[in-house]
Design an enzyme around this catalytic site. Structure first.
Site, short mmCIF file in Angstrom:
data_model
loop_
_atom_site.label_atom_id
_atom_site.label_comp_id
_atom_site.label_asym_id
_atom_site.label_seq_id
_atom_site.Cartn_x
_atom_site.Cartn_y
_atom_site.Cartn_z
CG MET A 30 -1.91 -1.20 1.17
SD MET A 30 -3.44 -0.93 2.05
CE MET A 30 -2.87 -0.64 3.69
CB ALA A 35 13.97 -1.57 5.77
N GLY A 36 10.99 -3.01 5.42
CA GLY A 36 10.23 -4.27 5.42
C GLY A 36 9.71 -4.59 4.03
CG HIS A 37 6.87 -2.09 2.08
ND1 HIS A 37 6.81 -0.97 2.86
CD2 HIS A 37 5.62 -2.64 2.11
CE1 HIS A 37 5.60 -0.82 3.35
NE2 HIS A 37 4.86 -1.82 2.93
N GLY A 154 4.85 -10.28 4.26
CA GLY A 154 5.63 -10.24 5.50
C GLY A 154 4.99 -11.05 6.62
CD GLN A 160 -1.88 -8.74 4.39
OE1 GLN A 160 -2.72 -7.87 4.48
NE2 GLN A 160 -0.62 -8.48 4.07
CB SER A 192 4.24 -0.77 10.79
OG SER A 192 2.97 -0.26 10.45
CB SER A 193 3.18 2.27 6.24
OG SER A 193 3.80 1.42 5.32
NE ARG A 194 -2.74 1.47 9.78
CZ ARG A 194 -3.11 0.47 8.97
NH1 ARG A 194 -2.41 -0.66 8.95
NH2 ARG A 194 -4.14 0.58 8.17
O1 PAF Z 1 -0.14 -5.75 3.63
C1 PAF Z 1 -0.57 -4.83 2.89
O2 PAF Z 1 0.12 -3.84 2.67
C2 PAF Z 1 -1.95 -4.94 2.25
O3 PAF Z 1 -2.84 -5.56 3.10
C3 PAF Z 1 -1.91 -5.63 0.87
C4 PAF Z 1 -1.45 -7.07 0.97
C5 PAF Z 1 -0.99 -4.86 -0.06
C6 PAF Z 1 -3.33 -5.64 0.28
O4 PAF Z 1 -3.83 -4.35 0.13
#
Ligand code: PAF
Length: 294
Positions: A30, A35-37, A154, A160, A192-194
């Site tokens: 999103m 760094a996690g992404h 992740g 998820q 986390s982005s948050r």
């Molecule tokens: O983990 C996320 O960033 C979101 O839930 C995902 C998997 C991109 C789906 O919108």
């Protein structure tokens, strides 16, 4: 690296990659990359000649009380980071491109139909009703659009990851799901982005979250405590010692269906969700024998 915004464009690029014989890797995000992404990209890259990253803040997975409008949007910076990590194409569609109309068909985990206390109905699912229907629907759509051979998720978002794996198995999607370890800041906070919402004092208080998990694992490894209630009490005490940390849940589960366990053995997982100020943090760690601990 190219940035494309339409389904037709990303499909054409993937088609060309396939025609060259490339294995296609996929990293759904999103945005607001950290760094996690980038660890997700690094996890698919060795096996994938062509890597697609999606950047899409999916309205379907946000509830009315969630942070959809304030969710950080940093596409230019994201694209620069993706390019530096050798991503081939960033797919950044608009909400209208992804949902030409409110979907008539959604991907609902089984419990959403049966009201059972099943995988999606507990933990995050209990607190954010409809969240996983939104997640699975967008992930299924993205999988159909990109048609990757492998896709990375992740371990931080363990529920998820577990549900995406279940969807891929249940719907026979020929995609290998790669689980990537949680990346932490030097102080232990899971990236986390948050985390961007946290003020400096909140961030200091948020460290109680990884500290609680660490204390639970230490009580198991060092003191031999195996009773899940006793271990959970250890974690709760750490969280309670910090002001303004509200616990949504703290639990110990097995790793396959995230069902709570009474006695903790290697492979079980401690999972936590807590709010610090207006920021909601989730995290988890696995109980592993000392030799196997990361
Ligand atoms: O983990 C996320 O960033 C979101 O839930 C995902 C998997 C991109 C789906 O919108």
């Amino acid at each position: 690296m190219q940035i494309v915004t339409t389904i037709a464009e990303v499909r054409a690029m993937v088609r060309a990659a396939r025609a060259r014989g490339d294995v296609v890797g996929f990293v759904p995000t999103m945005g607001a990359l950290h760094a996690g992404h980038l660890a997700l990209v690094d996890a698919v890259r060795p096996r994938a000649r062509f890597v697609v990253m999606s950047v899409f803040v999916n309205p379907l997975q946000f509830g009315p009380d969630d942070d959809m409008t304030s969710y950080p949007r940093t596409l230019e910076r994201d694209a620069a980071q993706a390019a530096a990590h050798d991503v081939d194409v960033v797919f950044a569609p608009s909400a209208l491109e992804m949902y030409r109309r409110p979907p008539l068909v959604e991907v609902a985990p089984a419990a959403a139909r049966s009201n059972e206390m099943a995988l999606d109905a507990q933990w995050e699912g209990a607190i954010r009703p409809g969240h996983f229907v939104g997640v699975l629907t967008v992930v299924a759509k993205l999988f159909h659009i990109v048609q990757p051979d492998l896709a990375a998720f992740g371990r931080k978002d363990l529920q998820q990851l577990t549900l995406v794996r279940a969807m891929v198995q249940d719907l026979d999607m020929p995609i290998d799901i790669v689980a990537v370890p949680t990346v932490r800041a030097p102080d232990g906070l899971a990236l986390s982005s948050r985390n961007a919402y946290l003020t400096a004092p909140e961030r200091a208080r948020a460290l109680a979250v990884p500290r609680a998990l660490h204390a639970m694992v230490a009580a198991w490894t060092d003191s031999g405590v195996t009773d899940a209630d006793a271990l959970t009490a250890v974690g709760r005490a750490v969280l309670a010692a910090e002001s303004d940390v509200t616990v949504d849940y703290l639990a110990i589960t097995e790793a396959e269906r995230l069902t709570p366990v009474a006695a903790v053995a290697a492979g079980a997982v401690a999972m936590v969700a807590a709010r610090v100020g207006r920021t909601r943090l989730i995290d988890n760690v696995a109980f592993a024998p000392p030799a196997a601990a990361p």
